[in-house]
Scaffold this active site. Structure first.
Site, PDB file in Angstrom:
ATOM      1  N   SER A   1      78.046  28.909  -1.610  1.00  0.00           N
ATOM      2  CA  SER A   1      77.502  28.004  -0.567  1.00  0.00           C
ATOM      3  C   SER A   1      78.319  26.884  -0.027  1.00  0.00           C
ATOM      4  O   SER A   1      79.150  26.708  -0.501  1.00  0.00           O
ATOM      5  CB  SER A   1      76.168  27.132  -1.114  1.00  0.00           C
ATOM      6  OG  SER A   1      75.854  26.349  -0.271  1.00  0.00           O
TER       7      SER A   1
ATOM      8  N   TYR B   1      72.511  21.737  -8.711  1.00  0.00           N
ATOM      9  CA  TYR B   1      72.352  23.168  -8.100  1.00  0.00           C
ATOM     10  C   TYR B   1      73.815  23.349  -7.222  1.00  0.00           C
ATOM     11  O   TYR B   1      74.319  24.434  -7.345  1.00  0.00           O
ATOM     12  CB  TYR B   1      71.263  22.996  -6.866  1.00  0.00           C
ATOM     13  CG  TYR B   1      71.460  24.314  -5.883  1.00  0.00           C
ATOM     14  CD1 TYR B   1      71.368  25.688  -6.191  1.00  0.00           C
ATOM     15  CD2 TYR B   1      72.056  23.846  -4.603  1.00  0.00           C
ATOM     16  CE1 TYR B   1      71.672  26.449  -4.938  1.00  0.00           C
ATOM     17  CE2 TYR B   1      72.484  24.732  -3.505  1.00  0.00           C
ATOM     18  CZ  TYR B   1      72.265  26.066  -3.739  1.00  0.00           C
ATOM     19  OH  TYR B   1      72.462  27.140  -2.839  1.00  0.00           O
TER      20      TYR B   1
ATOM     21  N   LYS C   1      77.240  26.272  -8.065  1.00  0.00           N
ATOM     22  CA  LYS C   1      77.747  27.003  -7.063  1.00  0.00           C
ATOM     23  C   LYS C   1      79.241  26.564  -7.373  1.00  0.00           C
ATOM     24  O   LYS C   1      80.052  27.661  -7.342  1.00  0.00           O
ATOM     25  CB  LYS C   1      77.233  26.657  -5.770  1.00  0.00           C
ATOM     26  CG  LYS C   1      75.896  27.160  -5.333  1.00  0.00           C
ATOM     27  CD  LYS C   1      75.651  28.710  -5.331  1.00  0.00           C
ATOM     28  CE  LYS C   1      74.401  28.875  -5.162  1.00  0.00           C
ATOM     29  NZ  LYS C   1      74.129  30.657  -5.629  1.00  0.00           N
TER      30      LYS C   1
HETATM   31  C1  UD1 Z   1      70.080  22.807   1.657  1.00  0.00           C
HETATM   32  C2  UD1 Z   1      70.808  22.214   0.564  1.00  0.00           C
HETATM   33  C3  UD1 Z   1      71.967  23.047   0.231  1.00  0.00           C
HETATM   34  C4  UD1 Z   1      71.581  24.590  -0.006  1.00  0.00           C
HETATM   35  C5  UD1 Z   1      70.863  24.770   1.113  1.00  0.00           C
HETATM   36  C6  UD1 Z   1      70.278  26.365   0.978  1.00  0.00           C
HETATM   37  C7  UD1 Z   1      70.283  19.963   0.322  1.00  0.00           C
HETATM   38  C8  UD1 Z   1      70.677  18.464   0.602  1.00  0.00           C
HETATM   39  N1  UD1 Z   1      71.165  20.883   0.684  1.00  0.00           N
HETATM   40  O1  UD1 Z   1      71.047  22.587   2.648  1.00  0.00           O
HETATM   41  O2  UD1 Z   1      72.839  22.563  -0.885  1.00  0.00           O
HETATM   42  O3  UD1 Z   1      72.678  25.328  -0.028  1.00  0.00           O
HETATM   43  O4  UD1 Z   1      69.893  23.933   1.458  1.00  0.00           O
HETATM   44  O5  UD1 Z   1      69.601  26.860   2.180  1.00  0.00           O
HETATM   45  O6  UD1 Z   1      69.183  20.087   0.207  1.00  0.00           O
HETATM   46  N2  UD1 Z   1      65.452  18.804   7.376  1.00  0.00           N
HETATM   47  C9  UD1 Z   1      64.366  17.900   8.098  1.00  0.00           C
HETATM   48  N3  UD1 Z   1      62.964  18.226   7.498  1.00  0.00           N
HETATM   49  C10 UD1 Z   1      62.703  19.123   6.600  1.00  0.00           C
HETATM   50  C11 UD1 Z   1      63.711  19.941   5.813  1.00  0.00           C
HETATM   51  C12 UD1 Z   1      65.231  19.642   6.380  1.00  0.00           C
HETATM   52  O7  UD1 Z   1      64.500  17.280   8.981  1.00  0.00           O
HETATM   53  O8  UD1 Z   1      61.594  19.196   6.163  1.00  0.00           O
HETATM   54  C13 UD1 Z   1      66.681  18.737   7.993  1.00  0.00           C
HETATM   55  C14 UD1 Z   1      67.672  18.174   7.024  1.00  0.00           C
HETATM   56  O9  UD1 Z   1      67.965  16.748   6.982  1.00  0.00           O
HETATM   57  C15 UD1 Z   1      69.197  18.976   7.349  1.00  0.00           C
HETATM   58  C16 UD1 Z   1      68.656  20.159   8.227  1.00  0.00           C
HETATM   59  O10 UD1 Z   1      67.001  19.787   8.326  1.00  0.00           O
HETATM   60  O11 UD1 Z   1      69.647  18.092   8.722  1.00  0.00           O
HETATM   61  C17 UD1 Z   1      68.749  21.433   7.314  1.00  0.00           C
HETATM   62  O12 UD1 Z   1      68.140  20.836   5.990  1.00  0.00           O
HETATM   63  P1  UD1 Z   1      67.693  22.257   4.917  1.00  0.00           P
HETATM   64  O13 UD1 Z   1      67.259  23.381   5.346  1.00  0.00           O
HETATM   65  O14 UD1 Z   1      67.236  21.401   3.657  1.00  0.00           O
HETATM   66  O15 UD1 Z   1      69.358  22.641   4.403  1.00  0.00           O
HETATM   67  P2  UD1 Z   1      70.568  21.863   4.008  1.00  0.00           P
HETATM   68  O16 UD1 Z   1      70.039  20.567   3.556  1.00  0.00           O
HETATM   69  O17 UD1 Z   1      71.623  21.868   5.037  1.00  0.00           O
END
Ligand code: UD1
Length: 363
Positions: A150, A175, A179
């Site tokens: 990842s 997690y 990785k």
């Molecule tokens: C997350 C994990 C990462 C993992 C990946 C798998 C965290 C901090 N990181 O990545 O380790 O490899 O998933 O796919 O959890 N967001 C919102 N609202 C939500 C969910 C997310 O605003 O309900 C935003 C987050 O702040 C971020 C973006 O959407 O800016 C993407 O979030 P997410 O889909 O959870 O992925 P990552 O955080 O990048």
């Protein structure tokens, strides 16, 4: 992509989200697949859906074992059975063939928040499963492995886009550490024994679903990741998307990620597998599109794709989140001849197609 000889591939976690899409692409590329999955976070219905997508000829090349890879004896039995089949195929045993040409290793727990609550379970399962897998592989002389890593290993980057030479940084949760550590374990293994051939694929943010609408992401409980949450909101299972922070140093203040269609990602595995043949050592590839999108851009793209005006509310930042990351994916294009082809609009269309046809996932 050049024609490549069919391979016999073991896919751990092959019933999961990325695993199932990869199995489809492997079968469609002519390879034989043995799936090992304990179904702890996947539905058995996936298997029938894969068969429907690829058709009878290709699905005849796919077998499934409900096995937890930390159960070394059960995993060994899968290798023994495959070895017997390989020997039978080699007619009369004039040629001793390993049970598999390569392994693609997806199996592992993947919920960031849960990993903070249950570190021992995460380390035991993800590291323990990888160690038992590698021991069984070595015992059967199978030394080619593609690992599902990842972009989380880059931590909070000093600069973007991220290349494979960008420094690995401290993980922010167990997690992420699993990785990080599995990458190190496989690297050490390849350094100690020149038979090993290791490819570490660092995924950016996989979303979307198979265009057939038959397989897709089906998270248990409340989704942690953005797009499944948006999709469940669009279909009416959630009230509104919670946007975690609009005060990041990005153009619209929301976090930027490199979203990649899961079918593109799956094809990246096939490209890596075919590229590995005859090689040794360790190679790392970023699998991303090279383009970043903000949370608000994703919500907008999903609203357009679905025709549903997806409601959202702005909230505070989520602990551990970073402002932005996106890939420099040029190494994969140069070396593997692979490049992501689907756009964010395609990803949202396919994610919506899956979600609207299967509002409760596989249930
Ligand atoms: C997350 C994990 C990462 C993992 C990946 C798998 C965290 C901090 N990181 O990545 O380790 O490899 O998933 O796919 O959890 N967001 C919102 N609202 C939500 C969910 C997310 O605003 O309900 C935003 C987050 O702040 C971020 C973006 O959407 O800016 C993407 O979030 P997410 O889909 O959870 O992925 P990552 O955080 O990048």
């Amino acid at each position: 992509m050049a024609e490549s000889a069919p391979q016999s591939v073991l896919v751990t976690g092959g019933a999961g989200f990325i695993g199932s899409h990869t199995v489809v692409e492997l079968l469609q590329a002519g390879h034989a697949v043995t799936i090992v999955d304990d179904l702890s976070n996947a539905s058995p219905k996936v298997l029938d859906r894969i068969a429907r997508i690829v058709g009878p000829e290709a699905s005849a090349r796919c077998t499934f074992h409900e096995v937890d890879i930390t159960d070394e004896a059960a995993l060994d039995a899968v290798f023994v059975e495959a070895e017997a089949k390989a020997a039978a195929r080699a007619r009369g045993g004039d040629e001793s063939r390993p049970p598999f040409d390569a392994v693609i290793h997806f199996a592992g727990f993947k919920a960031v928040g849960e990993s903070v609550q249950k570190p021992l379970e995460y380390y035991s399962n993800n590291l323990g499963g990888t160690l038992s897998l590698c021991r069984v592989m070595r015992a059967h002389d199978v030394c080619s492995i593609v690992f599902s890593s990842s972009s989380t290993v880059y931590g909070d980057p000093d600069e973007v886009p991220l290349t494979e030479l960008s420094p690995k940084k401290m993980a922010t949760n167990p997690y992420g550490w699993t990785k990080w550590m599995i990458e190190q374990i496989l690297t050490d293994l390849a350094a100690a024994d020149e038979r090993w051939d290791v490819v570490l694929l660092r995924y950016f943010n996989p979303i979307g679903a198979h265009p057939s609408g038959l397989i897709g992401e089906d998270p248990k409980g409340i989704p942690n990741n953005l797009v499944p949450y948006v999709a469940q909101t669009a279909v009416g299972r959630r009230d509104a998307v919670h946007v975690f922070g609009d005060d990041y140093p990005t153009p619209d203040g929301t976090g930027i990620r490199d979203y990649i269609h899961v079918v593109d990602l799956a094809r990246g595995h096939v490209a890596a597998l075919e590229w590995m043949v005859g090689r040794h050592g360790v190679e790392i590839f970023n699998l991303g599109t090279g383009t970043g999108s903000s949370v608000l851009e994703v919500i907008r793209a999903f609203s357009e794709a679905s025709g549903v005006d997806v409601p959202y509310v702005i909230e505070g930042r989520r602990a551990g989140d970073i402002a932005r990351n996106f890939a420099d994916a040029s190494k994969a294009e140069r070396e593997l001849g692979w490049k992501a082809e689907f756009t964010l609009a395609d990803m949202c269309r396919d994610s919506w197609n899956w979600q609207s046809k299967n509002p409760e996932g596989f249930e």
